[in-house]
Design an enzyme around this catalytic site. Structure first.
Site, PDB file in Angstrom:
ATOM      1  N   CYS A  54       0.885  -1.401   0.062  1.00 31.57           N
ATOM      2  CA  CYS A  54      -0.103  -0.044   0.022  1.00 31.57           C
ATOM      3  C   CYS A  54       0.758   1.325  -0.160  1.00 31.57           C
ATOM      4  O   CYS A  54       1.786   1.408   0.974  1.00 31.57           O
ATOM      5  CB  CYS A  54      -0.901  -0.170   1.190  1.00 31.57           C
ATOM      6  SG  CYS A  54      -2.138   1.268   1.333  1.00 31.57           S
ATOM      7  N   CYS A  58       0.699   4.591   6.760  1.00 29.99           N
ATOM      8  CA  CYS A  58       0.085   4.484   8.237  1.00 29.99           C
ATOM      9  C   CYS A  58       1.252   3.603   9.122  1.00 29.99           C
ATOM     10  O   CYS A  58       1.360   2.616   8.899  1.00 29.99           O
ATOM     11  CB  CYS A  58      -1.254   3.783   7.963  1.00 29.99           C
ATOM     12  SG  CYS A  58      -2.117   4.252   6.793  1.00 29.99           S
ATOM     13  N   CYS A  61       0.704   0.129  10.242  1.00 34.71           N
ATOM     14  CA  CYS A  61      -0.044  -0.936   9.325  1.00 34.71           C
ATOM     15  C   CYS A  61       1.026  -1.847   8.678  1.00 34.71           C
ATOM     16  O   CYS A  61       2.140  -1.382   8.034  1.00 34.71           O
ATOM     17  CB  CYS A  61      -0.601  -0.465   8.068  1.00 34.71           C
ATOM     18  SG  CYS A  61      -1.733  -1.688   7.132  1.00 34.71           S
ATOM     19  N   CYS A  98     -16.656  -8.972   5.726  1.00 29.71           N
ATOM     20  CA  CYS A  98     -15.971  -7.760   5.204  1.00 29.71           C
ATOM     21  C   CYS A  98     -14.827  -7.788   4.332  1.00 29.71           C
ATOM     22  O   CYS A  98     -13.773  -8.664   4.729  1.00 29.71           O
ATOM     23  CB  CYS A  98     -15.637  -6.866   6.648  1.00 29.71           C
ATOM     24  SG  CYS A  98     -14.791  -5.400   6.151  1.00 29.71           S
ATOM     25  N   CYS A 130     -19.534  -5.795   3.675  1.00 29.07           N
ATOM     26  CA  CYS A 130     -18.768  -4.712   3.968  1.00 29.07           C
ATOM     27  C   CYS A 130     -17.566  -4.563   3.099  1.00 29.07           C
ATOM     28  O   CYS A 130     -17.007  -5.473   3.006  1.00 29.07           O
ATOM     29  CB  CYS A 130     -18.625  -4.631   5.480  1.00 29.07           C
ATOM     30  SG  CYS A 130     -17.649  -3.309   6.127  1.00 29.07           S
ATOM     31  N   CYS A 190     -19.116   2.326   9.060  1.00 31.62           N
ATOM     32  CA  CYS A 190     -18.449   1.641   9.798  1.00 31.62           C
ATOM     33  C   CYS A 190     -17.043   2.382  10.198  1.00 31.62           C
ATOM     34  O   CYS A 190     -16.404   2.586   9.115  1.00 31.62           O
ATOM     35  CB  CYS A 190     -18.328   0.394   9.364  1.00 31.62           C
ATOM     36  SG  CYS A 190     -17.031  -0.899  10.592  1.00 31.62           S
ATOM     37  N   ARG A 262     -17.775  -2.728  18.091  1.00 28.91           N
ATOM     38  CA  ARG A 262     -16.812  -3.835  17.753  1.00 28.91           C
ATOM     39  C   ARG A 262     -15.822  -4.051  18.230  1.00 28.91           C
ATOM     40  O   ARG A 262     -14.731  -3.121  18.233  1.00 28.91           O
ATOM     41  CB  ARG A 262     -16.683  -3.854  16.241  1.00 28.91           C
ATOM     42  CG  ARG A 262     -16.208  -5.219  15.861  1.00 28.91           C
ATOM     43  CD  ARG A 262     -16.268  -5.433  14.264  1.00 28.91           C
ATOM     44  NE  ARG A 262     -17.572  -5.433  13.884  1.00 28.91           N
ATOM     45  CZ  ARG A 262     -18.034  -4.841  12.728  1.00 28.91           C
ATOM     46  NH1 ARG A 262     -17.077  -4.141  12.526  1.00 28.91           N
ATOM     47  NH2 ARG A 262     -19.240  -4.724  12.643  1.00 28.91           N
TER      48      ARG A 262
HETATM   49  N1  SAM Z   1      -6.488   0.507   3.248  1.00 30.60           N
HETATM   50  C1  SAM Z   1      -7.787   0.761   3.470  1.00 30.60           C
HETATM   51  C2  SAM Z   1      -7.946   1.922   4.723  1.00 30.60           C
HETATM   52  O1  SAM Z   1      -6.959   2.345   5.475  1.00 30.60           O
HETATM   53  O2  SAM Z   1      -9.072   2.441   5.138  1.00 30.60           O
HETATM   54  C3  SAM Z   1      -8.577  -0.489   4.403  1.00 30.60           C
HETATM   55  C4  SAM Z   1      -7.896  -1.303   5.047  1.00 30.60           C
HETATM   56  S1  SAM Z   1      -7.047  -0.867   6.625  1.00 30.60           S
HETATM   57  C5  SAM Z   1      -5.915  -2.397   7.063  1.00 30.60           C
HETATM   58  C6  SAM Z   1      -8.204  -0.843   7.648  1.00 30.60           C
HETATM   59  C7  SAM Z   1      -8.121  -0.613   9.013  1.00 30.60           C
HETATM   60  O3  SAM Z   1      -7.379  -1.433   9.791  1.00 30.60           O
HETATM   61  C8  SAM Z   1      -7.360   0.935   9.347  1.00 30.60           C
HETATM   62  O4  SAM Z   1      -7.856   1.747   9.216  1.00 30.60           O
HETATM   63  C9  SAM Z   1      -6.812   0.658  10.785  1.00 30.60           C
HETATM   64  O5  SAM Z   1      -7.833   1.099  11.609  1.00 30.60           O
HETATM   65  C10 SAM Z   1      -6.930  -1.028  10.873  1.00 30.60           C
HETATM   66  N2  SAM Z   1      -5.504  -1.503  11.303  1.00 30.60           N
HETATM   67  C11 SAM Z   1      -4.517  -1.776  10.413  1.00 30.60           C
HETATM   68  N3  SAM Z   1      -3.486  -2.143  10.868  1.00 30.60           N
HETATM   69  C12 SAM Z   1      -3.703  -2.384  12.391  1.00 30.60           C
HETATM   70  C13 SAM Z   1      -3.028  -2.658  13.161  1.00 30.60           C
HETATM   71  N4  SAM Z   1      -1.624  -2.872  13.187  1.00 30.60           N
HETATM   72  N5  SAM Z   1      -3.396  -2.605  14.572  1.00 30.60           N
HETATM   73  C14 SAM Z   1      -4.802  -2.610  14.614  1.00 30.60           C
HETATM   74  N6  SAM Z   1      -5.521  -2.017  13.811  1.00 30.60           N
HETATM   75  C15 SAM Z   1      -4.954  -1.998  12.554  1.00 30.60           C
HETATM   76  C1  DTB Z   2     -11.231  -2.663  11.663  1.00 31.22           C
HETATM   77  O1  DTB Z   2     -11.276  -1.398  12.272  1.00 31.22           O
HETATM   78  N1  DTB Z   2     -10.166  -3.567  12.095  1.00 31.22           N
HETATM   79  C2  DTB Z   2     -10.140  -4.310  10.815  1.00 31.22           C
HETATM   80  C3  DTB Z   2     -10.964  -4.012  10.082  1.00 31.22           C
HETATM   81  N2  DTB Z   2     -11.609  -2.657  10.515  1.00 31.22           N
HETATM   82  C4  DTB Z   2     -10.747  -3.901   8.428  1.00 31.22           C
HETATM   83  C5  DTB Z   2      -8.822  -4.598  10.404  1.00 31.22           C
HETATM   84  C6  DTB Z   2      -7.698  -4.724  11.503  1.00 31.22           C
HETATM   85  C7  DTB Z   2      -6.347  -5.124  10.910  1.00 31.22           C
HETATM   86  C8  DTB Z   2      -5.487  -5.808  11.968  1.00 31.22           C
HETATM   87  C9  DTB Z   2      -4.087  -5.790  11.246  1.00 31.22           C
HETATM   88  C10 DTB Z   2      -3.970  -6.862  10.044  1.00 31.22           C
HETATM   89  O2  DTB Z   2      -4.527  -7.877  10.244  1.00 31.22           O
HETATM   90  O3  DTB Z   2      -3.352  -6.638   9.017  1.00 31.22           O
HETATM   91 FE1  SF4 Z   3      -2.688   1.156   3.415  1.00 31.52          FE
HETATM   92 FE2  SF4 Z   3      -2.872  -0.051   5.698  1.00 31.52          FE
HETATM   93 FE3  SF4 Z   3      -2.851   2.506   5.376  1.00 31.52          FE
HETATM   94 FE4  SF4 Z   3      -5.047   1.115   4.788  1.00 31.52          FE
HETATM   95  S1  SF4 Z   3      -4.341   1.262   6.808  1.00 31.52           S
HETATM   96  S2  SF4 Z   3      -4.245   2.875   3.882  1.00 31.52           S
HETATM   97  S3  SF4 Z   3      -3.862  -0.565   3.938  1.00 31.52           S
HETATM   98  S4  SF4 Z   3      -1.128   1.390   4.770  1.00 31.52           S
END
Ligand code: SAM
Ligand code: DTB
Ligand code: SF4
Length: 318
Positions: A54, A58, A61, A98, A130, A190, A262
């Site tokens: 990506c 973030c 992430c 989702c 979702c 959501c 959630r």
């Molecule tokens: N790329 C899209 C976005 O950022 O909206 C969708 C996927 S992103 C992985 C969805 C959500 O997962 C993020 O907004 C974040 O809140 C959550 N997330 C990602 N990595 C995480 C982590 N290491 N621990 C907890 N939540 C995480």
């Molecule tokens: C949300 O708030 N948590 C989920 C879902 N929305 C998409 C994602 C959590 C991701 C945790 C890190 C991972 O598994 O990559």
């Molecule tokens: Fe990309 Fe992860 Fe950020 Fe979603 S949360 S925009 S997947 S870097």
């Protein structure tokens, strides 16, 4: 019925959050019982349909191309595989499915057309559908709605001021604009966030104030504890104490009485008792299935046992 407010101040939210724990839980529970069926837990299964690489940065992430987390970048997966996974999730008792993509934003073209196909396939199974695909414009939101999408996940993640130290490649206002596009298209919202990213109590409450300002409130609010993934800039932060999650969920429950709360990422590091306390304090939904997007989640049979032993029950399809 509790009064729905959109004018919570930061001071009010912090005062609520810092109430003695049992008083906070009592208040949240009373509100919860007035607006939600007793003992129901919605089971939502996640699937990563496009993993890794990506362009966003973030800090939390594992899927950001800016961090070296050893995750393989994958192409968008086949529609048939997604529908098969959704069917499997339904057979395990999930009622919501989702689909997540590691995109900064949706782009029109063959990949988006495939996602629309996935949504149609999930809806044909009678599941709530979702997606979480990054930023969306109005037209893309409309096309998702036409395909049958019920909900769109797009998290504010943290407070407006802490946001800048977590993500530099987009702004809080970008996030809010996508949420408006989703709402305008008639898709339910959501939106929630993550605790454990080095934020203060005021940041946690600031995020809840922003969410509660949305009118209507988001139908679902995921509260994640940071999953500390090696290779991300936040890997060495301390774990979130279970009681912090309880406080966050209880505060969110009081501020947004009718939303689904959630209990999201981070459950593998929580005791069964802490998870039950979160459910007692107002959480009524969990991610269900042994993987979140790229990191582990409790096994399905463990979750079913937890729910059953506590005399709770999985929510029936809406
Ligand atoms: N790329 C899209 C976005 O950022 O909206 C969708 C996927 S992103 C992985 C969805 C959500 O997962 C993020 O907004 C974040 O809140 C959550 N997330 C990602 N990595 C995480 C982590 N290491 N621990 C907890 N939540 C995480
Ligand atoms: C949300 O708030 N948590 C989920 C879902 N929305 C998409 C994602 C959590 C991701 C945790 C890190 C991972 O598994 O990559
Ligand atoms: Fe990309 Fe992860 Fe950020 Fe979603 S949360 S925009 S997947 S870097």
């Amino acid at each position: 019925m509790s009064e729905l407010r959109h004018d919570w101040t930061l001071d009010e939210a912090v005062a609520l959050h810092d109430t003695p724990l049992f008083d906070l839980i009592d208040r949240a529970r009373t509100i919860h019982r007035a607006s939600h069926p007793a003992g129901e837990v919605q089971l939502c299964t996640l699937m990563s349909v496009k993993t890794g690489g990506c362009p966003e940065d973030c800090a939390y992430c594992p899927q950001s191309a800016h961090h070296d987390t050893g995750l393989d970048k994958e192409k968008l997966i086949d529609v048939a595989r997604v529908v098969a996974a959704a069917k499997q999730a339904r057979s395990q008792g999930a009622t919501r499915f989702c689909m997540g993509a590691a995109w900064r934003e949706v782009r029109d073209g063959a990949e988006f057309d495939s996602v629309l196909e996935m949504v149609r396939g999930v809806k044909e199974l009678g599941l709530e559908a979702c997606c979480t695909l990054g930023m969306l414009n109005e037209d893309q939101a409309r096309r998702l709605k036409e395909a049958g999408l019920d909900a769109y996940n797009h998290n504010l993640d943290t407070s407006r001021s802490h946001y800048k130290s977590i993500i530099s490649t987009r702004t809080y206002d970008h996030r809010l604009q996508t949420l408006r596009n989703v709402r305008e298209a008639g898709i339910t919202v959501c939106s929630g966030g993550i605790i454990g990213m080095g934020e203060s109590t005021a940041d946690r409450c600031g995020m809840l104030v922003e969410l509660a300002q949305l009118d209507p409130h988001p139908e679902s609010v995921p509260i994640n504890a940071l999953v500390r993934v090696e290779g991300t800039p936040l890997e060495a932060l301390p774990p979130v104490p279970g009681t912090d999650l309880v406080r966050m969920i209880a505060t969110a429950r009081i501020m947004m009485p009718t939303s689904k709360m959630r209990l999201s990422a981070g459950r593998t590091e929580l005791s069964r008792e802490a998870q039950l306390m979160c459910l007692y304090a107002g959480a009524n939904s969990i991610f269900y299935g042994e993987q979140l997007l790229t990191t582990p989640n409790p096994e399905e049979n463990q979750d079913r046992a937890l729910i059953e032993e506590a005399g709770l029950r999985p929510a029936a399809p809406a």
